[in-house]
Structures are given as C-alpha cells and as structure tokens.
Design a protein around this motif. Structure first.
Motif, PDB file in Angstrom:
ATOM      1  N   LEU A   1      35.560  33.118  26.596  1.00  8.97           N
ATOM      2  CA  LEU A   1      35.257  33.427  27.991  1.00  8.97           C
ATOM      3  C   LEU A   1      36.550  33.575  28.790  1.00  8.97           C
ATOM      4  N   GLN A   2      37.488  32.681  28.574  1.00  8.88           N
ATOM      5  CA  GLN A   2      38.750  32.754  29.303  1.00  8.88           C
ATOM      6  C   GLN A   2      39.514  34.040  28.973  1.00  8.88           C
ATOM      7  N   ILE A   3      39.507  34.441  27.731  1.00 10.44           N
ATOM      8  CA  ILE A   3      40.157  35.699  27.353  1.00 10.44           C
ATOM      9  C   ILE A   3      39.512  36.854  28.097  1.00 10.44           C
ATOM     10  N   ARG A   4      38.190  36.880  28.125  1.00  8.44           N
ATOM     11  CA  ARG A   4      37.474  37.959  28.816  1.00  8.44           C
ATOM     12  C   ARG A   4      37.792  37.983  30.308  1.00  8.44           C
ATOM     13  N   VAL A   5      37.745  36.819  30.951  1.00 10.20           N
ATOM     14  CA  VAL A   5      37.995  36.734  32.397  1.00 10.20           C
ATOM     15  C   VAL A   5      39.426  37.182  32.702  1.00 10.20           C
ATOM     16  N   PHE A   6      40.380  36.752  31.880  1.00  9.51           N
ATOM     17  CA  PHE A   6      41.767  37.149  32.110  1.00  9.51           C
ATOM     18  C   PHE A   6      41.935  38.657  31.935  1.00  9.51           C
ATOM     19  N   GLU A   7      41.406  39.189  30.830  1.00  3.38           N
ATOM     20  CA  GLU A   7      41.551  40.622  30.565  1.00  3.38           C
ATOM     21  C   GLU A   7      40.884  41.479  31.637  1.00  3.38           C
ATOM     22  N   GLU A   8      39.762  41.028  32.156  1.00  4.42           N
ATOM     23  CA  GLU A   8      39.049  41.776  33.199  1.00  4.42           C
ATOM     24  C   GLU A   8      39.682  41.587  34.579  1.00  4.42           C
ATOM     25  N   GLY A   9      40.594  40.625  34.704  1.00  4.12           N
ATOM     26  CA  GLY A   9      41.206  40.350  36.002  1.00  4.12           C
ATOM     27  C   GLY A   9      40.227  39.730  36.979  1.00  4.12           C
ATOM     28  N   ASP A  10      39.239  39.013  36.444  1.00  2.00           N
ATOM     29  CA  ASP A  10      38.181  38.434  37.268  1.00  2.00           C
ATOM     30  C   ASP A  10      38.562  37.017  37.722  1.00  2.00           C
ATOM     31  N   TYR A  11      39.688  36.916  38.408  1.00  6.33           N
ATOM     32  CA  TYR A  11      40.174  35.648  38.922  1.00  6.33           C
ATOM     33  C   TYR A  11      41.029  35.939  40.147  1.00  6.33           C
ATOM     34  N   TRP A  12      41.259  34.905  40.949  1.00 11.05           N
ATOM     35  CA  TRP A  12      42.102  35.060  42.128  1.00 11.05           C
ATOM     36  C   TRP A  12      43.545  34.861  41.708  1.00 11.05           C
ATOM     37  N   TRP A  13      44.398  35.784  42.125  1.00 11.69           N
ATOM     38  CA  TRP A  13      45.812  35.722  41.777  1.00 11.69           C
ATOM     39  C   TRP A  13      46.587  35.286  43.015  1.00 11.69           C
ATOM     40  N   ALA A  14      47.218  34.132  42.943  1.00 12.48           N
ATOM     41  CA  ALA A  14      47.866  33.521  44.100  1.00 12.48           C
ATOM     42  C   ALA A  14      49.130  34.247  44.553  1.00 12.48           C
ATOM     43  N   GLU A  15      49.762  35.029  43.689  1.00 12.25           N
ATOM     44  CA  GLU A  15      51.017  35.669  44.063  1.00 12.25           C
ATOM     45  C   GLU A  15      50.883  36.577  45.290  1.00 12.25           C
ATOM     46  N   PRO A  16      49.968  37.561  45.277  1.00 14.43           N
ATOM     47  CA  PRO A  16      49.856  38.355  46.495  1.00 14.43           C
ATOM     48  C   PRO A  16      49.089  37.626  47.598  1.00 14.43           C
ATOM     49  N   ALA A  17      48.346  36.586  47.223  1.00 15.39           N
ATOM     50  CA  ALA A  17      47.605  35.745  48.173  1.00 15.39           C
ATOM     51  C   ALA A  17      46.772  36.556  49.158  1.00 15.39           C
ATOM     52  N   GLU A  18      46.078  37.535  48.654  1.00 16.82           N
ATOM     53  CA  GLU A  18      45.200  38.340  49.505  1.00 16.82           C
ATOM     54  C   GLU A  18      43.766  37.896  49.274  1.00 16.82           C
ATOM     55  N   TRP A  19      43.205  37.215  50.266  1.00 14.56           N
ATOM     56  CA  TRP A  19      41.854  36.673  50.171  1.00 14.56           C
ATOM     57  C   TRP A  19      40.849  37.816  50.025  1.00 14.56           C
ATOM     58  N   GLY A  20      39.847  37.582  49.262  1.00 17.79           N
ATOM     59  CA  GLY A  20      38.791  38.570  49.076  1.00 17.79           C
ATOM     60  C   GLY A  20      39.079  39.557  47.964  1.00 17.79           C
ATOM     61  N   LYS A  21      40.233  39.440  47.327  1.00 18.61           N
ATOM     62  CA  LYS A  21      40.576  40.338  46.228  1.00 18.61           C
ATOM     63  C   LYS A  21      40.739  39.525  44.955  1.00 18.61           C
ATOM     64  N   SER A  22      40.477  40.172  43.834  1.00 18.85           N
ATOM     65  CA  SER A  22      40.712  39.521  42.551  1.00 18.85           C
ATOM     66  C   SER A  22      41.927  40.170  41.905  1.00 18.85           C
ATOM     67  N   ALA A  23      42.378  39.583  40.822  1.00 18.64           N
ATOM     68  CA  ALA A  23      43.562  40.105  40.140  1.00 18.64           C
ATOM     69  C   ALA A  23      43.373  41.555  39.704  1.00 18.64           C
ATOM     70  N   LYS A  24      42.131  41.965  39.411  1.00 20.35           N
ATOM     71  CA  LYS A  24      41.902  43.339  38.962  1.00 20.35           C
ATOM     72  C   LYS A  24      42.264  44.373  40.032  1.00 20.35           C
ATOM     73  N   ASP A  25      42.384  43.945  41.283  1.00 20.29           N
ATOM     74  CA  ASP A  25      42.755  44.848  42.371  1.00 20.29           C
ATOM     75  C   ASP A  25      44.254  45.152  42.399  1.00 20.29           C
ATOM     76  N   PHE A  26      45.026  44.516  41.518  1.00 17.63           N
ATOM     77  CA  PHE A  26      46.472  44.683  41.520  1.00 17.63           C
ATOM     78  C   PHE A  26      46.960  45.214  40.164  1.00 17.63           C
ATOM     79  N   PRO A  27      47.507  46.419  40.129  1.00 16.89           N
ATOM     80  CA  PRO A  27      47.963  46.978  38.852  1.00 16.89           C
ATOM     81  C   PRO A  27      49.135  46.203  38.250  1.00 16.89           C
ATOM     82  N   ASN A  28      49.867  45.451  39.056  1.00 17.76           N
ATOM     83  CA  ASN A  28      51.015  44.705  38.547  1.00 17.76           C
ATOM     84  C   ASN A  28      50.686  43.237  38.251  1.00 17.76           C
ATOM     85  N   ARG A  29      49.404  42.938  38.068  1.00 18.62           N
ATOM     86  CA  ARG A  29      49.011  41.553  37.791  1.00 18.62           C
ATOM     87  C   ARG A  29      49.618  41.098  36.462  1.00 18.62           C
ATOM     88  N   PRO A  30      49.668  39.803  36.216  1.00 19.28           N
ATOM     89  CA  PRO A  30      50.245  39.283  34.974  1.00 19.28           C
ATOM     90  C   PRO A  30      49.548  39.875  33.744  1.00 19.28           C
TER      91      PRO A  30
END
Length: 148
Positions: A23-52
C-alpha cells in the motif's frame, strides 16, 4: 494545519506487513500524500512534477520529518499481538474490539463506521480484515490520523 485522517482498502492477503508495504509503495508512486516542501494546502504530491522520486528523498526533508505526509506513509510497521502500539505503528483490530464495537468478530465493509472510532489518536493507525458475505477474508481496511 493539524492531523489529517486517511483510509485505504486493499485486497486481502494473510501478511498484514506485506499489505502495508505494498500500500505504501502504491501511495508513494501515485503521489497520494501531502508533500511538506511546497507546503501548499489542498494539494497532494501528485500536483508537483518535481516531487521526490524515492522515499529516502522524501524523508530526507526536515519539513516532511516534522509534518509528515498525512497518509499511510507516516506509518512504519504493524504491531504484533501482545506488543504495545507506538508512534507510527498500525494496530490490527482485535476480536474483542470488533465484538465490542460491531457485535461480530468477522467484520465486513458494513461495520467500518462502527470501528472507525478505534483510530482516534494522532500518529497511530489501525487495520481490520474485512470479510465477504460468505465469511471469507476479502480486503484489509487501513485508517488513522497523522501529520501536523
């Protein structure tokens, strides 16, 4: 921001640890988590092409270490029977808890609302094996709260 609730259903398999890992592999690959670096509320990591691109890269961020991902990625292991749950762990629902909350030991999706309250503490997760109408294990429900 405060903690966020999260929940996932996955196909049943007898090894809960493997189910968590997959499950964790799937969630990470899909970017279905909040990424604290850009700290943009309401967006998930999948919204950022430069995510980890790796979990190591994700967790190397001090912001992520402090704030979490508000997802299953914040959990690191399944609690074994007899062990005390700790920060970042997922505890399976016991038969006694299922019986107390839902009146049965073989939970189904219909019982999810009755057991949801078992995950009330931040940075802790729960999981439950759910059964089909014939009483056979069919899926695993993971849920909890994490993130700051």
């Amino acid at each position: 921001m405060g903690a966020s609730g999260w929940s996932y259903y996955v196909a049943y398999q007898p090894d809960l640890g493997t189910a968590l890992d997959e499950l964790q592999i799937r969630v990470f690959e899909e970017g279905d988590y909040w990424w604290a670096e850009p700290a943009e509320w309401g967006k998930s990591a999948k919204d950022f092409p430069n995510r980890p691109r790796t979990e190591e890269e994700l967790w190397s961020s001090e912001s992520v270490q402090e704030c979490g991902t508000h997802s299953i990625l914040d959990m690191h292991e399944i609690v074994q029977p007899g062990e005390k749950p700790d920060y970042g762990t997922v505890e399976p629902v016991s038969d006694a808890e299922a019986l107390r909350c839902a009146g049965v030991t073989r939970l189904t999706r219909a019982h999810v609302a009755q057991i949801d309250g078992l995950a009330a503490q931040r940075w802790f997760g729960r999981c439950a094996v759910l059964h089909d109408d014939a009483g056979k294990p069919s899926e695993i429900y993971f849920w909890g709260f994490s993130g700051d």
